[in-house]
Design an enzyme around this catalytic site. Structure first.
Site, PDB file in Angstrom:
ATOM      1  N   HIS A  88       1.004  -1.148   0.156  1.00  0.00           N
ATOM      2  CA  HIS A  88       0.037   0.110  -0.057  1.00  0.00           C
ATOM      3  C   HIS A  88       0.809   1.238  -0.019  1.00  0.00           C
ATOM      4  CE1 HIS A  88       0.112  -0.086   4.581  1.00  0.00           C
ATOM      5  NE2 HIS A  88      -0.026   1.276   4.288  1.00  0.00           N
ATOM      6  N   ASP A 225       1.232  -7.767   2.256  1.00  0.00           N
ATOM      7  CA  ASP A 225       1.229  -6.200   1.984  1.00  0.00           C
ATOM      8  C   ASP A 225       2.771  -5.828   1.938  1.00  0.00           C
ATOM      9  OD1 ASP A 225       0.815  -3.520   1.827  1.00  0.00           O
ATOM     10  OD2 ASP A 225      -0.472  -3.207   3.537  1.00  0.00           O
ATOM     11  N   SER A 660       4.026   2.265   8.434  1.00  0.00           N
ATOM     12  CA  SER A 660       3.817   1.322   7.412  1.00  0.00           C
ATOM     13  C   SER A 660       5.162   0.968   6.734  1.00  0.00           C
ATOM     14  CB  SER A 660       2.642   1.617   6.610  1.00  0.00           C
ATOM     15  OG  SER A 660       1.472   1.320   6.950  1.00  0.00           O
TER      16      SER A 660
HETATM   17  N1  ARG Z   1      -4.549   0.751   7.552  1.00  0.00           N
HETATM   18  C1  ARG Z   1      -3.293   0.528   6.934  1.00  0.00           C
HETATM   19  C2  ARG Z   1      -2.655   2.144   7.166  1.00  0.00           C
HETATM   20  O1  ARG Z   1      -3.107   3.037   7.775  1.00  0.00           O
HETATM   21  C3  ARG Z   1      -3.256   0.195   5.413  1.00  0.00           C
HETATM   22  C4  ARG Z   1      -4.290   0.810   4.689  1.00  0.00           C
HETATM   23  C5  ARG Z   1      -3.992   0.168   3.182  1.00  0.00           C
HETATM   24  N2  ARG Z   1      -5.015  -0.805   2.674  1.00  0.00           N
HETATM   25  C6  ARG Z   1      -6.161  -0.676   2.441  1.00  0.00           C
HETATM   26  N3  ARG Z   1      -7.204  -1.742   2.190  1.00  0.00           N
HETATM   27  N4  ARG Z   1      -6.668   0.737   2.264  1.00  0.00           N
HETATM   28  O2  ARG Z   1      -1.996   2.525   6.112  1.00  0.00           O
HETATM   29  N1  ASP Z   2      -1.080   1.275   7.939  1.00  0.00           N
HETATM   30  C1  ASP Z   2      -0.561   2.457   8.656  1.00  0.00           C
HETATM   31  C2  ASP Z   2       0.593   3.218   7.712  1.00  0.00           C
HETATM   32  O1  ASP Z   2       0.481   3.304   6.522  1.00  0.00           O
HETATM   33  C3  ASP Z   2       0.206   2.030   9.682  1.00  0.00           C
HETATM   34  C4  ASP Z   2      -0.953   2.159  11.197  1.00  0.00           C
HETATM   35  O2  ASP Z   2      -1.365   3.272  11.045  1.00  0.00           O
HETATM   36  O3  ASP Z   2      -0.765   1.442  12.019  1.00  0.00           O
HETATM   37  O4  ASP Z   2       1.402   3.785   8.152  1.00  0.00           O
END
Ligand code: ARG
Ligand code: ASP
Length: 753
Positions: A88, A225, A660
């Protein structure tokens, strides 16, 4: 509830309560590890010294960690600059190389040769060369009292400029200085910024984004990921803009990769660039997030996402155009929902009120100096938040709802041109500005569907008009509501807006810009989208921003004082500074958790779980045929554990957005995983951390290696890495060279068990 009443009501119950940073909480500064954390980390399983994590004199772990682009982290895993981050995090790059015919989002991409590694203009990888406490230099000559926050900021900024410039004079390094502890301290960061970062590999989204938005922010998780890039440097190993002649970068350190896996209780360290946390917010700040901002933003994104999802499902073109935008809108939409649930569950506002009561008691029981410094601090904070409330809400609606309409956003980007026209700047100046605007505009339309955006506008503009406190709405918008009354009023207006505006396609927008460049300024001023955008934005600047900024400046000042007070109140407590996109260390341990009565989650997931979730009728849970084949033939090589391949694990590390892609490192300094998310019950950790329920989610390196080697057949990349298997050996002494183990792997011809 007013503060005095609260004091009385809570004081008795709270005599014993003292807020403490609990174990595992903390985003620590690498250069303070020795002083603050080394002993504790070693007690918890770290076999290295603080110097081996961060040092400016010798190669250390920090030399393998980069800020990837503006908002993620990456780590170096080979002597040839190979870099790992999340799928991502590389998503928009993967998307940019994709088209309907060559769809790397769907199919994945693997460079089989160096020539196939794809350049990404604009993408950077930033190493931290060193960091330094420069508080006294930054605060030199800055009055500590009786100074407006804005004036203080000017003095601080002037010092910062001077100190940062001096720090990198005559080098190819860059420098920046950031406030810590809400501006009580300042640190200098000297960086080395690489600009030629090429895409090496990415799994298909059915692996890299498996589980999609349904599984996002949730455990148990089965997302592969990760994506791979390579840093290229000039022949002198220094940063250079893209050139065919650049060569793979040779790092000072790259992380060895452990095949040994993790067990509950194992030490874990996350090294990365956490973006923003607000752990020292007061009850009023939490209340504002919880009851004002989050609900408004959630409501607006809710409406937008439904429209995007429907259109993306109906058209492949729209799906690719909006894939990255959708993912990023959905990400924080879901985060805020989880955050509010978590804040409620923790009773965060009450807990903050309790801290404030103890703080006020400490103030009241102190000497005159203490009373003078902090006596009226909390009531002042309360007043400032109350004063800011409507303005915060109005601002949220401008950014989320009004500018959430892409036509308004692109028109807004042209408002400066319109303003130049109005102030009658010379023609040549205008022409230069038009040319500059043109590039951004072309880029914008690549990923724009006017039909989709029109639906978004039909939903979001009324939300903007009704959600904004009436006194803070521009007259232009109030008049629209009168001009187009009734249930369908907004939809009638929006239809006309999209019919008449010339900003709904690249062709007509370019034609419009051509006319402007030739001196027909009216063309721009007459465009209804530009009119709407300027009305909204100028009202924002004149009616919202001044009060909002005054209030938030004041809150910033009071918050700085509050944090200074808390540190005085609790001298025995180790305080960590809130995240601010600078390099930090978080440490914790692998740990299952029990989110609710009767529910317990294991600490890891594996490939079998992917097969359980597989659903060919749901694009979020499609499993590629090749992966199913590997599963059926149990073709796992040396990446197997207990008859399957581990996919992800959880630990108690304190992480946030920006972490991330961060390396998750074991006690020996070896890479065991790539951080990518948090659990649903832990999404409030940016405001309140709770070690019982907050978990960071990590992709197990063995799944990454399995996908690269067995799934993609890109074994040359695995061969480039340094794999170590430590299950069969005692932990090497800190600093000793780690034994390189040639992992025995099966051939990729499948053998049926
Ligand atoms: N929640 C994670 C972070 O804040 C990964 C987001 C990417 N994945 C998604 N399905 N949008 O970045
Ligand atoms: N998914 C998040 C990021 O892109 C990490 C988090 O917020 O825990 O940095």
């Amino acid at each position: 509830m007013n503060l005095r009443f609260r004091l009385a009501a809570l004081a008795l119950a709270l005599l014993s309560f003292l807020p403490q940073a609990r174990a595992d909480e903390g985003l620590w500064l690498p250069l303070l590890l020795k002083q603050l954390n080394e002993a504790d980390m070693q007690k918890k399983g770290l076999k290295l010294t603080a110097d081996q994590i961060y040092s400016i004199n010798q190669g250390s772990l920090k030399d393998a960690v980069v800020q990837f682009g503006g908002g993620c982290t990456g780590e170096i895993v080979s002597s040839q600059g190979l870099l790992l981050t999340n799928h991502h995090c590389g998503y928009s790059q993967i998307q940019q190389h994709s088209s309907v015919e060559n769809d790397y989002l769907t199919k994945g991409y693997w460079a089989m040769t160096r020539e196939q590694e794809l350049p990404n203009p604009g993408l950077t990888a930033t190493f931290i060369v060193k960091m330094e406490d420069v508080t006294s230099q930054v605060l030199a000559g800055v009055p500590t009292a009786n100074v407006q926050e804005a004036d203080r900021e000017k003095l601080v900024q002037a010092n910062i400029q001077r100190v940062a410039q001096a720090a990198v004079q005559g080098t190819h390094y860059q420098a920046f200085i950031r406030p810590f502890y809400n501006g009580n301290e300042y640190y200098l960061f000297v960086t080395e910024v690489f600009q030629d970062i090429r895409l090496v590999g990415a799994p298909p989204s059915s692996i890299g984004k498996f589980g999609g938005d349904t599984d996002n922010w949730a455990w148990p998780r089965h997302t592969g990921d990760f994506s791979m890039f390579r840093i290229y440097a000039g022949p002198d190993n220094k940063p250079a803009p893209y050139s065919k002649d650049n060569v793979p970068f040779t790092p000072r350190h790259h992380l060895p990769i452990s095949l040994a896996g993790v067990q509950p209780g194992d030490f874990t360290l996350v090294f990365g660039f956490p973006g923003r946390t607000n752990e020292y917010l007061t009850s009023w700040g939490v209340e504002e997030t919880y009851s004002v901002s989050n609900p408004a933003k959630i409501k607006v994104r809710d409406a937008k996402l439904k429209i995007l999802a429907a259109d993306m499902q109906a058209s492949d073109k729209v799906r690719i155009q909006y894939a990255a935008k959708y993912a990023s809108i959905a990400n924080y939409w879901k985060k805020w929902i989880g955050e509010n649930r978590g804040l409620k569950k923790l009773d965060a506002v009450t807990r903050k009120q309790q801290q404030e009561v103890t703080f006020q008691q400490w103030v009241n029981s102190g000497d005159e100096a203490r009373k003078a410094a902090y006596g009226t601090l909390l009531p002042q904070l309360e007043r400032s938040y109350t004063a800011a409330r409507d303005y915060t809400l109005a601002r949220d609606y401008v950014t989320e709802a009004a500018l959430g309409v892409e036509l308004v956003a692109v028109a807004n980007s042209l408002v400066p041109l319109a303003e130049m026209v109005q102030s009658k700047v010379p023609a040549t100046e205008l022409a230069t500005a038009v040319d500059k605007a043109r590039a951004g505009v072309i880029n914008f339309y690549r990923n724009y569907s006017a039909a989709t955006d029109q639906k978004v506008a039909t939903a979001l503009l009324p939300l903007y008009a009704t959600g904004t406190p009436t006194t803070l709405l521009p007259t232009y918008v109030k008049n629209l509501s009168k001009q187009y009354p009734g249930q369908n009023g907004w939809s009638t207006y929006v239809t006309q807006l999209y019919d008449k505006s010339r900003l709904t396609s690249n062709e007509s927008a370019q034609a419009l810009l051509n006319e402007v460049a030739k001196g027909n300024a009216r063309a721009l001023l007459d465009d209804p989208a530009v009119q709407l955008a300027s009305a909204i934005v100028s009202n924002y600047r004149t009616a919202i921003l001044p009060t909002y900024t005054a209030a938030t400046d004041n809150i910033a000042l009071l918050q700085r004082t509050y944090v200074a007070g808390l540190r005085q109140q609790q001298p025995e407590r180790k305080f960590y500074p809130d995240a601010n996109s600078t390099l930090r260390v978080a440490y914790g341990q692998v740990q299952p958790y029990a989110p609710a009565d009767g529910v317990k989650y294991d600490f890891y997931t594996n490939l079998d779980g992917i097969m359980e979730k597989a659903d060919p009728t749901n694009p979020e849970f499609e499993v590629p045929a090749r992966l199913t084949e590997l599963y059926q033939t149990k073709n796992y090589g040396s990446y197997a554990y207990k008859g399957s391949v581990p996919v992800a694990f959880i630990a108690t590390n304190h992480t946030t957005g920006g972490n991330s892609g961060s390396p998750v490192i074991n006690g020996r300094g070896e890479l065991i995983g790539i951080n990518f998310d948090r659990n649903w019950e832990g999404t409030m950790s940016d405001i309140m951390f709770d070690p019982d329920r907050v978990r960071n989610i990590t992709l197990d390196v063995r799944y990454m290696l399995f996908v690269v080697d067995k799934f993609a057949g890109a074994k040359h990349l695995v061969n480039e890495m340094t794999l170590v298997s430590s299950s069969d050996q005692a932990a090497p002494e800190a600093g000793k060279k780690i034994k390189k183990v040639k992992a025995k792997r099966q051939s990729s011809t499948a053998t049926v068990r």
